[in-house]
Design a protein around this motif. Sequence first.
Motif, PDB file in Angstrom:
ATOM      1  N   LYS A  70       0.839  -1.206   0.000  1.00 38.05           N
ATOM      2  CA  LYS A  70       0.000   0.000   0.000  1.00 38.05           C
ATOM      3  C   LYS A  70       0.874   1.256   0.000  1.00 38.05           C
ATOM      4  N   GLU A  71       1.927   1.248   0.801  1.00 39.28           N
ATOM      5  CA  GLU A  71       2.835   2.398   0.879  1.00 39.28           C
ATOM      6  C   GLU A  71       3.513   2.658  -0.464  1.00 39.28           C
ATOM      7  N   VAL A  72       3.984   1.592  -1.106  1.00 36.53           N
ATOM      8  CA  VAL A  72       4.641   1.739  -2.404  1.00 36.53           C
ATOM      9  C   VAL A  72       3.655   2.263  -3.443  1.00 36.53           C
ATOM     10  N   THR A  73       2.443   1.753  -3.427  1.00 36.46           N
ATOM     11  CA  THR A  73       1.425   2.198  -4.377  1.00 36.46           C
ATOM     12  C   THR A  73       1.093   3.673  -4.160  1.00 36.46           C
ATOM     13  N   ILE A  74       0.930   4.063  -2.916  1.00 37.04           N
ATOM     14  CA  ILE A  74       0.610   5.459  -2.607  1.00 37.04           C
ATOM     15  C   ILE A  74       1.752   6.379  -3.033  1.00 37.04           C
ATOM     16  N   LYS A  75       2.995   5.951  -2.782  1.00 38.27           N
ATOM     17  CA  LYS A  75       4.141   6.755  -3.222  1.00 38.27           C
ATOM     18  C   LYS A  75       4.155   6.898  -4.736  1.00 38.27           C
ATOM     19  N   GLY A  76       3.834   5.802  -5.444  1.00 39.40           N
ATOM     20  CA  GLY A  76       3.776   5.860  -6.901  1.00 39.40           C
ATOM     21  C   GLY A  76       2.693   6.805  -7.394  1.00 39.40           C
ATOM     22  N   LEU A  77       1.541   6.754  -6.746  1.00 35.33           N
ATOM     23  CA  LEU A  77       0.445   7.657  -7.125  1.00 35.33           C
ATOM     24  C   LEU A  77       0.803   9.108  -6.821  1.00 35.33           C
ATOM     25  N   ASP A  78       1.467   9.337  -5.693  1.00 33.24           N
ATOM     26  CA  ASP A  78       1.899  10.701  -5.360  1.00 33.24           C
ATOM     27  C   ASP A  78       2.901  11.220  -6.394  1.00 33.24           C
ATOM     28  N   LYS A  79       3.820  10.351  -6.812  1.00 32.18           N
ATOM     29  CA  LYS A  79       4.812  10.745  -7.812  1.00 32.18           C
ATOM     30  C   LYS A  79       4.114  11.063  -9.131  1.00 32.18           C
ATOM     31  N   LYS A  80       3.149  10.234  -9.509  1.00 38.84           N
ATOM     32  CA  LYS A  80       2.407  10.469 -10.754  1.00 38.84           C
ATOM     33  C   LYS A  80       1.665  11.806 -10.686  1.00 38.84           C
ATOM     34  N   GLU A  81       1.063  12.070  -9.544  1.00 40.21           N
ATOM     35  CA  GLU A  81       0.339  13.338  -9.369  1.00 40.21           C
ATOM     36  C   GLU A  81       1.298  14.523  -9.478  1.00 40.21           C
ATOM     37  N   LYS A  82       2.465  14.402  -8.884  1.00 43.05           N
ATOM     38  CA  LYS A  82       3.473  15.469  -8.950  1.00 43.05           C
ATOM     39  C   LYS A  82       3.966  15.648 -10.387  1.00 43.05           C
ATOM     40  N   ASP A  83       4.240  14.529 -11.076  1.00 42.86           N
ATOM     41  CA  ASP A  83       4.683  14.603 -12.471  1.00 42.86           C
ATOM     42  C   ASP A  83       3.615  15.233 -13.358  1.00 42.86           C
ATOM     43  N   ASP A  84       2.349  14.866 -13.122  1.00 43.61           N
ATOM     44  CA  ASP A  84       1.250  15.456 -13.898  1.00 43.61           C
ATOM     45  C   ASP A  84       1.155  16.959 -13.675  1.00 43.61           C
ATOM     46  N   ALA A  85       1.327  17.386 -12.428  1.00 41.15           N
ATOM     47  CA  ALA A  85       1.266  18.819 -12.128  1.00 41.15           C
ATOM     48  C   ALA A  85       2.403  19.562 -12.832  1.00 41.15           C
ATOM     49  N   GLU A  86       3.589  18.971 -12.840  1.00 36.16           N
ATOM     50  CA  GLU A  86       4.736  19.590 -13.517  1.00 36.16           C
ATOM     51  C   GLU A  86       4.494  19.636 -15.030  1.00 36.16           C
ATOM     52  N   ALA A  87       3.985  18.549 -15.585  1.00 39.53           N
ATOM     53  CA  ALA A  87       3.689  18.518 -17.017  1.00 39.53           C
ATOM     54  C   ALA A  87       2.613  19.546 -17.361  1.00 39.53           C
ATOM     55  N   ASP A  88       1.596  19.653 -16.522  1.00 39.49           N
ATOM     56  CA  ASP A  88       0.535  20.644 -16.757  1.00 39.49           C
ATOM     57  C   ASP A  88       1.100  22.064 -16.746  1.00 39.49           C
ATOM     58  N   ARG A  89       2.011  22.315 -15.818  1.00 38.89           N
ATOM     59  CA  ARG A  89       2.628  23.643 -15.747  1.00 38.89           C
ATOM     60  C   ARG A  89       3.408  23.945 -17.029  1.00 38.89           C
ATOM     61  N   LEU A  90       4.186  22.968 -17.495  1.00 37.32           N
ATOM     62  CA  LEU A  90       4.952  23.162 -18.734  1.00 37.32           C
ATOM     63  C   LEU A  90       4.028  23.341 -19.939  1.00 37.32           C
ATOM     64  N   ILE A  91       2.989  22.537 -19.997  1.00 41.11           N
ATOM     65  CA  ILE A  91       2.029  22.638 -21.103  1.00 41.11           C
ATOM     66  C   ILE A  91       1.380  24.011 -21.110  1.00 41.11           C
ATOM     67  N   ASN A  92       1.028  24.512 -19.933  1.00 37.52           N
ATOM     68  CA  ASN A  92       0.413  25.845 -19.850  1.00 37.52           C
ATOM     69  C   ASN A  92       1.381  26.941 -20.265  1.00 37.52           C
ATOM     70  N   ASN A  93       2.683  26.737 -20.036  1.00 37.90           N
ATOM     71  CA  ASN A  93       3.671  27.722 -20.480  1.00 37.90           C
ATOM     72  C   ASN A  93       3.868  27.682 -21.990  1.00 37.90           C
ATOM     73  N   ILE A  94       3.805  26.508 -22.564  1.00 36.85           N
ATOM     74  CA  ILE A  94       4.021  26.368 -24.002  1.00 36.85           C
ATOM     75  C   ILE A  94       2.772  26.759 -24.790  1.00 36.85           C
ATOM     76  N   PHE A  95       1.611  26.410 -24.249  1.00 37.51           N
ATOM     77  CA  PHE A  95       0.332  26.765 -24.866  1.00 37.51           C
ATOM     78  C   PHE A  95      -0.432  27.673 -23.910  1.00 37.51           C
ATOM     79  N   PRO A  96      -0.036  28.935 -23.798  1.00 38.39           N
ATOM     80  CA  PRO A  96      -0.677  29.823 -22.826  1.00 38.39           C
ATOM     81  C   PRO A  96      -2.172  30.001 -23.106  1.00 38.39           C
ATOM     82  N   SER A  97      -2.920  30.153 -22.036  1.00 34.55           N
ATOM     83  CA  SER A  97      -4.376  30.295 -22.177  1.00 34.55           C
ATOM     84  C   SER A  97      -4.749  31.608 -22.853  1.00 34.55           C
ATOM     85  N   SER A  98      -3.811  32.559 -22.883  1.00 40.59           N
ATOM     86  CA  SER A  98      -4.108  33.829 -23.552  1.00 40.59           C
ATOM     87  C   SER A  98      -4.125  33.659 -25.070  1.00 40.59           C
TER      88      SER A  98
END
Length: 117
Positions: free
Chosen positions: A31-59
């Motif tokens: 359970k601990e390993v799975t939760i850590k993996g999900l947390d890492k995925k969530e962090k990676d997704d947030a970082e990717a979203d930030r980069l995507i928003n910089n490359i394709f700005p909402s403006s």
Amino acid sequence: ILSSTKSNESDIEKLLRKARELRAEAEASEKEVTIKGLDKKEKDDAEADRLINNIFPSSSVPPYPLDGVVERLRGKRLCMETLTKMTKRLYELECNAKGIEYVKASIRVNKGVEYER
């Protein structure tokens, strides 16, 4: 013979208790390993979203000017791993937008990890 049988039973009970303890530890570790993996995925997704928003700005309004996208990508000087993560994230976002089903793991407070569509 009776004392031998009782000691064997107590040995068996000890082994069963130890097996239950080991199973509980293994489940907790899993359970601990799975939760850590999900947390890492969530962090990676947030970082990717930030980069995507910089490359394709909402403006900007689609279709995005290709020159601007290329310049922003070149300016970031992103490594191949980061570009791959961004591409996978864009694909996930596209699937969500189109309503295409895929399986996603999520953490539930009391139930551990569940998988949802």
